[in-house]
Design an enzyme around this catalytic site. Structure first.
Site, PDB file in Angstrom:
ATOM      1  CE  LYS A  81      -3.954   1.889   2.656  1.00 18.29           C
ATOM      2  NZ  LYS A  81      -4.772   1.688   3.868  1.00 18.29           N
ATOM      3  CB  SER A 156      -8.021   3.814   2.956  1.00 17.08           C
ATOM      4  OG  SER A 156      -7.132   3.153   3.855  1.00 17.08           O
ATOM      5  CB  SER A 180      -8.206   0.709   5.791  1.00 15.65           C
ATOM      6  OG  SER A 180      -8.917   1.866   6.139  1.00 15.65           O
TER       7      SER A 180
END
Lengths: 510, 504
Positions: A81, A156, A180
Site C-alpha cells: 500500500k 482505504s 481498511s
C-alpha cells in the site's frame, strides 16, 4: 490440469519455487504480465516497479540455487500500500501533495519484506492518506472492484485488496485504522488481517491516526496471511509502541485450524454487530458460517458490547484529531508539492503553505483536518477528544467482558457488499457507516481477520466474516479463520475467487 | 493605549507597584544523541548533516525516547527538590514554523516529569546576603527546533529577506524547560533575584554535568516574565514575556527595564499588552514581539507515538543518591575549609574559578596561593585573550607545581610569572619551562656575594645607613642585586649576605 501460477496461493508458490517447478523471475514476470493486462481496468496500482521486482527476483533465485532462501516466502512477490515508505520508490499516500516524493528510507515492514526476499511489485492505490472506505478519495482516481468494475473495492486499502483479488499479486500489505484491511477484504472476497495494535511496526507508515493505525496482510488464503504476518510482525525498537514480546505462532495456528476441529472453542456473536441495518444477504452468509463453526465443534454464545454504539462517534473524533496534527508537516517547505499563490508578488511562507495545501489536499482530507483541529482546540478538547478517549476505555472494557465469555468474537465484516462507485461520495456519514463493525477493534487495539464467507444472494458479491480475538492472541484468528475457510471450500468445491469468474480482460472494461 | 516615551524611574515605580516574575529557563542537555532519534546531538557541524528521517519529520518517521535524557531530567528535578512523576507522557504542541520539521513540537504539557520543587538563591542587599526561595512549578522534557537563517534584508529577520535557509542539525536536541511559580515579594530586589536564580540554576546544571550550560551558545536560554500589580494588592497584573535573554546581567537589566516600562504605561492610564518581547543587549531595551493572548491554541494532546514514561521509584532513588553536593552547601563547606573571607569567596565563585581553585588545592597548593594565581594572574590573561578561565591551556596541577617551586625557593613570584608565560605558550611543564628558560633563582653564595659586594660599592650612602642600624634600607641594595641578576637571585639569601657584610 495444473492451476496457473498467478492463481495459486503464496504457500503453493513457495512450494513451486522450492521444488524448482518455477523461479522467482518467472513468477514475478507472470504477475507483471497480469498487471499489464488488467490493471488498466482495475487500477489497483499507483506505481509498478518492474525493474526493482525483477532484480529482487533474480537475487532470490540465486539464494534458492545456493540453498539459502531467506524465508519461507523468499521469491514470492508482494504489493505494498502506498502509505508505507519505500526507499527510492514513489510514496504518495494517494495524495497530490506527495506526488513524486521518493523517501530516502524504508518502512520497517518494507525492510522486513526485502530481508525475507519478497520482490515488491509496486505500490497500491488507496484513499488519500487512508481516509475513506471506498478508494474513491485517491487523488489518482478510484480502484475498481474486480468482481464488478462499477463497484468500489473497499477502502482505504482498496488497491491492495483489488490487486490480490484480481490475481495481480499473490500477497499485499494493507493498513487498517478503522477497517481498511478487513472491509476491502470483505468486499473483494480476500483475506485481510489487522494484527494486534503494536504487533507490526508502524515505523515508516505515514500516519493517519497513530493510536489506531496498524499494517497487516491482504491475501487469498488464511495460511498466506499467517506466513506474511510472520515476516512483517514482531518488535521494532524504532517504534516504541511496538510490542516487545514474541509474535504468537500464527502459522502453526493456521495449519492447526485447517484440521477443522474446533471442539471446546467458544464463539461469541456480538449482538450490536449484526441484524438491523445489515444487508440480508450479508447476514444470511454470516449465519450460515456460524452454523459451520458449530458443526466443527464450536460452542456459540451471544455477547453484548453496549459501548459499541458509540464507537463510530469516538472514532470520528480521535482519528481526525490525530490526523490534523500528522498532516501539519505537509507544508511545502521540504518535500512534495509546492504551489506559489497567484497574484502575490512576494508570497510569505504562510501564503505558499496555504496555496499548496489548498491544491494538494482533497476534500475528505480537508474535512477531517478541520474536524480534528476543532476537536482538539482549547475549550473543546474535553468535550470531544477527551470524551472519545473515555469511550475507548469503555469499549476496551466491553471487549474484556466479552472475552471472558468467549474465546473469539464474530460478526459480518461490513454491513453491506460493495456499493457502486459514486453512490456514497456525497454522503460522508453513509460512507463512514461502512466501518461500523470494524472500528471497535481499532479503538481497543485487538486483532481481527476478515475471511470470505461466500456471495450475497441478492447481488452475487462477496461477503466477509469477521473474527476478533483478545490483544496479542492473534493466533486464534488464524485457527478459526483457517477452519472456516476449509469448511467453506469443501462446500464450494474450491476457493471463492477464481480468475475465470472475474472476466477482467473483456473489451468493455479495459 | 499610549506608548510612553519616558520610563518611570525604577525606585519610583516600586513606590506604586509590586513586581511579580516568572522565569522559564531552557537547558540544552549534553546527551550523545538527540531526544527521539540516534543522531549526534553536538553543536555545529555542516548544516543538515546530523539528521535522519525522524528529526527531519519525514512522513512515516517515528520518535523513540532517549533514556539518557530522561535520566538527566530526573536529576535536574531532584536537584530542584521536585516530585518526580510516577507516570507521565509526552504531548504534541501544534503550531506552524518553517524550522519545526513536523509543525508540532514533542513536549510535555499537563504531565511533566518533575513538578512542585523549590530552590534558594542568595542576593546581596543592604542587609548583607539575603536568601530568597524560588518555587519551581515544573521541569519538563521537549525537543529543540531547527534554526533559520534569513539571507538578504537589513535586519537578519525573516521580514525583508530574499530567502531563508533552514539547518535541522539542532532539531531534536533534548531540552529541559524549568518553569518557576510567580516570584512575588522580592520588591526592589526582583531583578537581582532573577539574575541570581539563573546563575544559581547554571551552577546547579554544571554541577550535575547534564549540560555545558553556556548561555553564549544557547545551551541555557532564559525567558523573563514580568508583571506589575498595585502595591499591596496581592494580585498579578498582565505579564510580558521577554524571550531568550542570554546573560545573567541581561536577565537583571531586562527585568529592571520592564518594571520601568510597564510602570510608565500604567501610570499614564494605559494597560499592558500580553505579548512576547525581544531584549536588545546593545541598547538595553525590550521591544514588542508577537502578541500572545491566552487564546493562543497549541491544541495539545498526548503524543500517540510514544509510550508513557514511568520511572521506577528504585531508579529515582538511585539517581537521588548520585546527586552532587548542592552548590550552596559546597560553597560554604569550601569557604570554611579554605578560610576565605566572604569577599574572597564571592570573587572566586564570580570568576568561575571555584572548581579550578579546589583542584589546585587538592594538588597541594595552599588555598590563598591557589586563589591568588587563578584570580589575579590567570584571570587577567583570560580576560586579555577573551577566553574562559577553564579554557586556558594550563591545568590546576601546573599551577600547584609553580607554587611548589616558589615554596621550595627555586623561583620567586616574579619568575613564576615567566613560568606561567612559558606554560601558556605551550613550552611544557613548569619544570621544563624553568629549565629551558633558565629561570631558577641563584642562591649560590659565591655568585651572590660578588653581586652584593658590587652593590655596596655602587651605593655607599645606602651602605652607610645600614651600618648605622637602618636595616630597612637594605631593600635598595636587594633591588640592585636583583636587577643585576635579572630577578633570579634568592632575595632572602641576598638580605642575609648584605647584613652579614655590613654588620662586621
Amino acid at each position: 490440469m495444473t492451476t496457473p501460477l498467478i492463481e495459486r496461493s503464496a504457500a503453493a508458490l513457495a512450494q513451486a519455487l522450492a521444488s524448482g517447478e518455477t523461479t522467482s523471475v518467472e513468477l514475478t514476470e507472470a504477475f507483471l504480465r497480469r498487471i499489464a493486462e488488467v490493471d488498466g481496468a482495475v487500477h489497483a496500482f499507483l506505481h509498478v516497479d518492474a525493474e526493482g521486482a525483477l532484480a529482487a527476483a533474480r537475487a532470490s533465485d540465486e539464494r534458492r540455487a545456493a540453498g539459502t532462501p531467506a524465508s519461507a516466502l523468499d521469491g514470492v512477490p508482494v504489493a505494498v500500500k502506498d502509505v508505507l515508505a519505500t526507499e527510492g520508490l514513489p510514496t504518495t499516500c494517494g495524495s497530490k501533495i506527495l506526488e513524486g516524493w521518493r523517501p530516502p528510507y524504508d518502512a520497517t515492514v518494507v525492510a522486513r519484506l526485502k530481508a525475507a526476499g519478497l520482490p515488491i511489485l509496486g505500490k497500491t492505490n488507496m484513499d488519500e492518506f487512508a481516509m475513506g472506505s471506498s478508494t474513491e478519495h485517491s487523488a489518482y482516481g478510484p480502484t475498481h472492484n474486480p468482481w464488478d468494475l462499477d463497484r468500489i473495492p473497499g477502502g482505504s486499502g482498496g488497491g491492495s485488496a483489488a490487486a490480490v483479488a484480481a490475481f495481480e499479486a499473490p500477497l499485499a500489505i494493507g493498513t487498517d485504522t478503522g477497517g481498511s484491511i478487513r472491509q476491502p477484504g470483505a468486499v473483494t472476497g480476500t483475506v485481510g488481517v489487522k494484527p494486534t495494535y503494536g504487533g507490526v511496526s508502524r515505523y515508516g507508515l505515514v500516519a493517519m491516526a497513530n493510536s489506531l493505525d496498524q499494517a497487516g496482510p491482504v491475501t487469498r488464503t488464511v495460511l498466506d496471511a499467517a506466513l506474511l504476518h510472520e515476516i512483517i510482525g514482531g518488535h521494532d525498537p524504532l517504534d516504541s509502541t511496538s510490542i516487545d514480546q514474541p509474535l504468537p505462532a500464527v502459522v502453526d495456528a493456521a495449519h492447526a485450524g485447517a484440521g477443522v476441529d474446533l471442539a471446546g472453542l467458544r464463539v461469541g456473536i456480538v449482538s450490536e454487530l449484526g441484524g438491523e441495518g445489515y444487508q440480508p444477504g450479508v447476514q444470511q452468509r454470516f449465519d450460515e458460517a456460524v452454523e459451520l463453526l458449530v458443526k466443527a465443534g464450536a460452542e456459540v454464545v451471544q455477547v453484548s458490547c453496549p459501548s459499541f454504539v458509540h464507537a463510530l462517534a469516538a472514532y470520528y473524533l480521535v482519528m481526525p484529531s490525530e490526523a490534523s496534527s500528522n498532516l501539519a508537516r505537509f507544508d511545502a517547505m521540504r518535500y512534495g508539492l509546492r504551489v506559489l499563490p497567484e497574484g502575490v508578488d512576494s508570497p510569505s511562507a504562510e501564503d505558499v503553505m496555504r496555496a499548496t495545501r489548498d491544491a494538494g489536499f482533497g476534500d475528505e482530507v480537508k474535512r477531517r483536518i478541520i474536524l480534528g483541529t476543532y476537536a482538539l482546540s482549547s475549550g473543546y478538547y474535553d468535550a470531544y477528544y477527551g470524551s472519545a478517549q473515555q469511550v475507548r476505555t469503555l469499549i476496551s472494557r466491553d471487549f474484556e467482558a466479552a472475552f471472558e465469555q468467549a474465546d473469539v468474537l464474530v460478526s459480518p465484516t461490513s454491513p453491506t457488499t460493495a456499493f457502486r462507485l459514486g453512490e456514497k461520495l456525497d454522503d460522508p456519514l453513509a460512507m463512514y457507516l461502512n466501518d461500523v463493525a470494524t472500528i471497535p477493534a481499532n479503538l481497543a487495539g485487538v486483532p481481527g481477520i476478515s475471511v470470505p464467507a461466500g456471495l450475497a444472494e441478492e447481488d452475487d458479491l462477496p461477503v466477509g466474516f469477521q473474527v476478533l480475538a483478545p490483544a496479542t492472541a492473534d493466533d486464534r484468528l488464524y485457527r478459526v479463520g483457517a477452519a472456516l475457510e476449509a469448511l467453506l471450500e469443501q462446500q464450494w468445491g474450491g476457493p471463492l475467487l477464481s480468475a475465470d469468474k472475474l472476466a477482467l480482460e473483456t473489451e468493455e472494461h479495459a | 493605549m499610549s506608548t510612553p516615551t519616558e520610563l518611570v524611574d525604577f525606585d519610583e515605580a516600586l513606590a506604586s507597584y509590586d513586581p511579580a516574575m516568572g522565569l522559564e529557563v531552557h537547558v540544552e542537555l549534553n546527551t550523545a544523541t538527540k531526544m527521539f532519534c540516534g543522531c549526534p546531538a553536538v553543536f555545529g557541524g555542516e548544516p543538515n548533516t546530523q539528521t535522519c528521517p525522524t528529526c527531519l519529520g519525514l512522513p512515516g518517521s517515528m520518535p523513540a525516547v532517549n533514556a539518557r535524557a530522561v535520566e538527566s531530567a530526573i536529576r535536574i528535578g531532584l536537584a530542584l527538590n521536585c516530585e518526580i512523576a510516577e507516570w507521565c507522557r509526552f504531548a504534541r504542541k501544534n503550531y506552524f514554523y518553517p524550522d519545526m520539521p513536523k509543525n508540532f513540537q514533542t513536549s510535555q504539557y499537563d504531565e511533566p516529569i518533575a513538578f512542585d520543587g523549590w530552590t534558594d538563591v542568595e542576593v546581596v542587599t543592604e542587609n548583607g546576603t539575603e536568601t530568597f526561595r524560588v518555587e519551581i512549578e515544573r521541569a519538563h522534557m521537549e525537543e529543540d527546533t531547527g534554526k533559520s537563517l534569513h539571507v538578504g534584508g537589513a535586519t537578519g529577520r525573516i521580514h525583508g529577506a530574499d530567502y531563508s535557509l533552514v539547518d535541522y542539525n539542532r532539531a531534536g536536541i533534548p531540552l529541559i524547560e524549568i518553569v518557576t511559580r510567580p516570584i512575588t515579594g522580592a520588591r526592589e530586589h526582583a531583578p537581582a533575584v532573577a539574575r541570581a536564580y539563573v546563575a544559581h540554576l547554571r551552577e546547579l546544571i554544571v554541577a550535575l554535568g547534564v549540560s555545558e550550560a553556556r548561555m553564549d551558545q544557547g545551551n541555557l536560554r532564559a525567558d523573563v516574565n514580568l508583571s506589575l500589580a498595585p502595591v499591596g494588592s496581592g494580585g498579578l497584573g498582565t505579564r510580558t514575556e521577554t524571550k531568550n535573554v542570554n546573560s545573567f546581567r541581561s536577565v537583571e537589566r531586562a527585568a529592571r527595564y520592564e518594571v520601568s516600562r510597564q510602570a510608565a504605561i500604567l501610570r499614564a492610564g494605559g494597560s499592558i499588552t500580553q505579548e512576547t518581547r525581544h531584549w536588545h543587549e546593545d541598547t538595553g531595551v525590550t521591544t514588542s514581539g508577537r502578541e500572545k493572548s491566552d487564546a493562543e491554541d497549541y491544541r495539545y494532546f498526548p503524543e500517540p507515538d510514544l509510550v508513557p514514561v514511568a520511572p521506577s521509584r528504585e531508579w529515582v532513588e538511585e539517581l537521588r543518591a548520585t546527586l552532587p553536593e548542592p552548590p550552596r552547601a559546597r560553597r560554604s563547606r569550601l569557604q570554611q575549609e579554605w578560610g576565605f573571607s566572604d569577599l574572597e569567596m564571592r570573587d572566586t565563585v564570580g570568576a568561575g574559578a571555584l572548581g579550578l581553585v579546589e583542584e589546585t588545592i587538592s594538588c597541594g597548593a595552599s588555598p590563598q596561593s591557589a586563589r591568588k594565581w587563578w584570580l589575579s594572574e590567570l584571570a587577567r590573561r583570560a580576560n586579555e585573550t577573551g577566553t574562559d578561565l577553564a579554557a586556558l591551556p594550563i591545568t590546576p596541577a601546573d599551577v600547584a607545581r609553580i607554587q611548589a617551586l616558589v615554596d621550595e625557593g627555586k623561583i620567586n613570584d616574579k619568575l613564576a610569572r615567566q613560568v606561567f608565560d612559558g606554560v601558556l605558550a605551550g613550552e611544557g611543564t613548569p619544570d621544563e619551562v624553568v629549565a629551558s628558560r633558565g629561570l631558577a633563582v641563584v642562591s649560590d653564595d659565591g655568585a651572590l656575594g660578588e653581586a652584593v659586594d658590587r652593590a655596596i660599592e655602587a651605593n655607599p650612602d645606602v651602605a652607610a645607613k645600614i651600618r648605622d642600624g637602618k636595616v630597612a634600607a637594605a631593600g635598595a641594595l636587594i633591588g640592585a642585586v636583583m636587577k643585576e641578576m635579572r630577578g633570579q637571585a634568592d632575595a632572602g639569601r641576598v638580605r642575609e649576605l648584605i647584613v652579614e657584610r655590613l654588620s662586621s
